[in-house]
Design a protein around this motif. Structure first.
Motif, short mmCIF file in Angstrom:
data_model
loop_
_atom_site.label_atom_id
_atom_site.label_comp_id
_atom_site.label_asym_id
_atom_site.label_seq_id
_atom_site.Cartn_x
_atom_site.Cartn_y
_atom_site.Cartn_z
N GLN A 41 0.93 -1.24 -0.03
CA GLN A 41 0.19 0.03 -0.03
C GLN A 41 0.92 1.27 -0.13
O GLN A 41 0.76 2.16 -0.84
CB GLN A 41 -1.03 -0.02 1.29
N GLU A 42 1.79 1.41 0.88
CA GLU A 42 2.74 2.39 1.05
C GLU A 42 3.68 2.73 -0.50
O GLU A 42 3.79 3.69 -0.88
CB GLU A 42 3.77 2.25 2.10
N GLY A 43 3.85 1.44 -1.01
CA GLY A 43 4.80 1.68 -2.33
C GLY A 43 3.84 2.04 -3.31
O GLY A 43 4.18 2.92 -4.16
N LEU A 44 2.79 1.88 -3.48
CA LEU A 44 1.75 2.13 -4.62
C LEU A 44 1.49 3.46 -4.42
O LEU A 44 1.27 4.41 -5.43
CB LEU A 44 0.40 1.57 -4.27
N LEU A 45 1.38 3.95 -3.07
CA LEU A 45 1.00 5.53 -2.65
C LEU A 45 1.98 6.46 -3.34
O LEU A 45 2.01 7.41 -3.98
CB LEU A 45 0.65 5.69 -1.39
N HIS A 46 3.34 5.89 -3.14
CA HIS A 46 4.46 6.83 -3.48
C HIS A 46 4.82 6.94 -4.90
O HIS A 46 5.03 7.71 -5.48
CB HIS A 46 5.72 6.46 -2.34
N HIS A 47 4.45 5.52 -5.49
CA HIS A 47 4.53 5.56 -7.01
C HIS A 47 3.70 6.30 -7.62
O HIS A 47 3.87 6.97 -8.49
CB HIS A 47 5.04 4.22 -7.34
N ALA A 48 2.29 6.21 -7.07
CA ALA A 48 1.14 6.98 -7.54
C ALA A 48 1.60 8.64 -7.52
O ALA A 48 1.29 9.30 -8.54
CB ALA A 48 -0.22 6.76 -7.12
N ALA A 49 2.12 8.90 -6.38
CA ALA A 49 2.43 10.24 -6.17
C ALA A 49 3.40 10.94 -7.13
O ALA A 49 3.35 11.97 -7.56
CB ALA A 49 2.75 10.58 -4.71
N ALA A 50 4.27 10.02 -7.73
CA ALA A 50 5.21 10.48 -8.71
C ALA A 50 4.64 10.78 -10.14
O ALA A 50 5.29 11.04 -10.69
CB ALA A 50 6.37 9.43 -8.68
N MET A 51 3.41 10.11 -10.09
CA MET A 51 2.55 10.34 -11.46
C MET A 51 1.68 11.61 -11.48
O MET A 51 1.10 11.95 -12.56
CB MET A 51 1.63 9.21 -11.88
N VAL A 52 1.79 12.29 -10.42
CA VAL A 52 1.00 13.98 -10.40
C VAL A 52 1.63 14.73 -11.37
O VAL A 52 3.07 15.04 -11.48
CB VAL A 52 1.33 14.10 -9.01
N ILE A 53 0.83 15.14 -12.15
CA ILE A 53 1.34 16.15 -13.14
C ILE A 53 0.86 17.48 -12.45
O ILE A 53 -0.33 17.69 -12.48
CB ILE A 53 0.48 16.11 -14.45
N SER A 86 -3.33 9.71 7.24
CA SER A 86 -2.50 10.67 6.97
C SER A 86 -1.51 9.89 5.87
O SER A 86 -0.97 10.87 4.82
CB SER A 86 -1.65 11.11 7.98
N LYS A 87 -1.07 8.90 6.17
CA LYS A 87 -0.18 8.08 5.06
C LYS A 87 -0.89 8.23 3.44
O LYS A 87 -0.07 8.08 2.58
CB LYS A 87 0.16 6.88 5.38
N GLN A 88 -2.18 8.45 3.61
CA GLN A 88 -2.65 8.28 2.26
C GLN A 88 -2.69 9.49 1.43
O GLN A 88 -2.31 9.72 0.23
CB GLN A 88 -4.15 7.84 2.22
N PHE A 89 -2.80 10.50 2.28
CA PHE A 89 -3.01 11.97 1.55
C PHE A 89 -1.71 12.81 1.54
O PHE A 89 -1.63 13.43 0.56
CB PHE A 89 -4.06 12.83 1.96
N PHE A 92 0.65 12.76 -1.56
CA PHE A 92 -0.19 13.58 -2.91
C PHE A 92 -0.13 15.01 -2.57
O PHE A 92 -0.02 15.92 -3.50
CB PHE A 92 -1.64 12.94 -3.12
N ARG A 93 -0.38 15.41 -1.33
CA ARG A 93 -0.34 16.62 -1.08
C ARG A 93 1.07 17.35 -1.17
O ARG A 93 1.24 18.48 -1.43
CB ARG A 93 -1.10 16.82 0.45
N GLN A 94 2.00 16.52 -0.88
CA GLN A 94 3.47 17.02 -0.89
C GLN A 94 3.77 17.14 -2.35
O GLN A 94 4.48 18.03 -2.75
CB GLN A 94 4.59 15.90 -0.47
#
Length: 360
Positions: A41-53, A86-89, A92-94
């Motif tokens: 779950q943590e890995g997915l969240l951080h990799h998804a955050a790297a996809m933010v445009i 908190s670990k979810q948002f 992405f907020r960063q």
């Protein structure tokens, strides 16, 4: 023969070049059922955050944001629950992407007696962050729907499906019927407002699904029921394995399962309204897997394996399914088309497993 292959190559080149030549006007990242902290779950969240445009991305958490019973209303277990959400948002907020949380049945106290208090507590915690781009929608204790414009061509419309499946609500028949009537009227009006746009209709509960909540069980679950919790535990218990599906469909019926009359009625009401608006795509979590379904002129995206997985079974219109932890993205192209991608977590990275071009 060579000329046929050359023509095919030219056709495919032109087709895919046209798709990828379109500018990405927006990106939507969809996580469902992410409410348990674990390494994937943590890995997915951080990799998804790297996809933010930057300035173009919206992130939606599709419910079940805190397992097992939502945000505590007192201090007992409160710190752990706050850490889970908190670990979810935070990633992405960063990355400066706005984040939207909606409620699922586990956020409603796993459909328990403190449901309303717990969704309000989750909303209050998010509001306490004093972050204008961190949202709980719709307002806790209301059905919605609420519109979130994404681009000139695409809008998200979000509602709280658990409000309409929560036992404490639907068992109060008169008030429930009033709430359902008001919700369907508001949904129809909002869809009329955005009739010329593609609508991403989001809630926790899918309109169609081939996961566990459809009460479909494989021969393996009948014969080896313990594999539901421990996938490699092949202890044959045929009688016990067959009793569980039977009891779940009869004596222990739950409105969280699609065949339940209350859930079926909600599906009928929502799909009857959306039939008038052909550019509606259903997006949900709830079943713990990844699914893409095209059935009866409806498109259903299920992204429900942010932190958990379960079985998915073959069914009519099931184009794609994956029983691993993952998430999906939608790129909103400048011509109004959408590009759907699913990702799972493998080898310490987010790996794309499926792609679909959805034409406007």
């Amino acid at each position: 023969m060579k000329s046929r292959y050359l023509l095919l190559y030219i056709f495919l080149f032109v087709r895919f070049s046209t798709v990828y030549a379109q500018q990405v006007n927006g990106r939507v990242i969809l996580f469902g059922d992410a409410g348990e902290i674990n390494p994937k779950q943590e890995g997915l969240l951080h990799h998804a955050a790297a996809m933010v445009i930057p300035t173009k991305t919206h992130v939606f958490f599709l419910g079940d944001n805190i397992y097992e019973h939502g945000m505590p209303v007192d201090s007992n277990g409160r710190g752990h629950a706050e850490d889970i959400i908190s670990k979810q948002f935070t990633p992405f907020r960063q990355a400066q992407a706005p984040v939207y949380f909606m409620a699922g049945n586990h956020d409603w106290d796993k459909s328990g007696p403190q449901g309303l208090e717990k969704v309000k507590a989750q909303e209050q915690f998010l509001q306490a962050q004093q972050d204008k781009d961190l949202h709980f929608i719709p307002k806790a204790g209301t059905t919605g729907p609420v519109a979130v414009p994404l681009t000139d061509h695409v809008v998200a419309i979000v509602y709280d499906s658990e409000y309409l499946l929560y036992p404490g609500n639907y068992k109060n028949t008169d008030l429930y019927n009033q709430a359902l009537s008001r919700f369907t009227s508001d949904l129809d009006n909002l869809l009329q407002t955005y009739a010329d746009q593609t609508v991403l209709l989001m809630c926790h509960h899918p309109m169609v699904s081939y996961g566990e909540h459809g009460l479909k069980f494989s021969w393996k679950q009948h014969l080896f029921p313990l594999t539901k919790k421990w996938r490699k535990f092949y202890l044959p218990l045929p009688v016990v394995g067959s009793a569980y599906p039977l009891l779940r469909a009869t004596a222990f019926r739950s409105a969280e399962d699609l065949p339940h009359p209350v859930y079926k009625n909600l599906i009928q009401k929502v799909t009857a309204i959306t039939e008038k608006y052909p550019q509606v795509i259903f997006i949900s979590g709830h079943d713990h897997g990844l699914q893409f379904i095209e059935k009866n002129n409806k498109t259903q995206i299920v992204s429900g394996s942010g932190s958990k997985t379960s079985m998915i079974y073959k069914g009519k219109g099931l184009v794609y399914a994956y029983e691993k932890q993952g998430f999906c993205t939608l790129d909103l192209l400048d011509n109004g088309d959408l590009l759907l991608r699913y990702y799972i977590y493998e080898n310490d990275t987010a790996t794309q497993t499926f792609e679909k071009h959805l034409k406007r």
